[in-house]
Design a protein around this motif. Structure first.
Motif, PDB file in Angstrom:
ATOM      1  N   PRO A  44       5.353  -6.759  10.866  1.00  0.00           N
ATOM      2  CA  PRO A  44       5.345  -7.963  10.403  1.00  0.00           C
ATOM      3  C   PRO A  44       4.591  -8.490   9.179  1.00  0.00           C
ATOM      4  N   ASP A  45       3.315  -7.876   9.142  1.00  0.00           N
ATOM      5  CA  ASP A  45       2.278  -8.285   8.416  1.00  0.00           C
ATOM      6  C   ASP A  45       2.235  -7.478   7.106  1.00  0.00           C
ATOM      7  N   ALA A  46       2.900  -6.390   7.162  1.00  0.00           N
ATOM      8  CA  ALA A  46       2.814  -5.533   5.966  1.00  0.00           C
ATOM      9  C   ALA A  46       3.131  -6.167   4.554  1.00  0.00           C
ATOM     10  N   PRO A  47       2.466  -5.763   3.440  1.00  0.00           N
ATOM     11  CA  PRO A  47       2.954  -6.250   2.175  1.00  0.00           C
ATOM     12  C   PRO A  47       4.259  -5.345   1.614  1.00  0.00           C
ATOM     13  N   TRP A  48       5.494  -5.682   2.222  1.00  0.00           N
ATOM     14  CA  TRP A  48       6.650  -4.778   1.874  1.00  0.00           C
ATOM     15  C   TRP A  48       7.035  -4.940   0.421  1.00  0.00           C
ATOM     16  N   SER A  49       6.878  -5.934  -0.029  1.00  0.00           N
ATOM     17  CA  SER A  49       7.523  -5.858  -1.425  1.00  0.00           C
ATOM     18  C   SER A  49       6.641  -4.943  -2.385  1.00  0.00           C
ATOM     19  N   ARG A  50       5.276  -4.788  -2.120  1.00  0.00           N
ATOM     20  CA  ARG A  50       4.398  -4.097  -2.616  1.00  0.00           C
ATOM     21  C   ARG A  50       4.680  -2.534  -2.368  1.00  0.00           C
TER      22      ARG A  50
END
Length: 113
Positions: free
Chosen positions: A102-108
């Motif tokens: 949930p806290d991962a920088p998915w867009s990056r």
């Protein structure tokens, strides 16, 4: 997205949708993942390291080597199952523990930036 746990796939799909990322396909095993990747040509693939029919790290290596070079991110409930170096050597851009999704920088991570 490749994971043998349908409930995890459902939750991960929701997390990614909340970040305005679209899941275009899902697979529960290595064979289905390879077929889906060739058919759908995704830009990025989230792969569980511990699949019932094979090794997610080995699958990452195969998928990252496809001619369009999808961005691969490995995941697992066991944060000690692989190292960052092993993930990178398999062609993955990152390893994210399932509890950190949930806290991962998915867009990056998935190349949407």
């Amino acid at each position: 997205m490749v994971d043998d746990d349908a409930e995890f796939r459902r939750l991960a799909r929701r997390v990614l949708a909340d970040r305005r990322l679209t899941v275009i396909g899902e697979a529960a095993d290595v064979v289905a993942a390879l077929a889906a990747a060739c058919r759908l040509k995704p830009a990025a693939i989230l792969i569980d390291v511990d699949l019932t029919d094979g090794d997610g790290v080995a699958l990452a290596r195969k998928l990252a080597a496809l001619r369009w070079h999808p961005r691969v991110v490995l995941t697992s409930i066991n944060a000690d199952i692989t190292t960052f170096e092993e993930a990178r050597n398999a062609g993955a851009h990152a390893f994210v523990g399932k509890s950190d999704l949930p806290d991962a920088p998915w867009s990056r991570l998935l190349g949407a930036d």
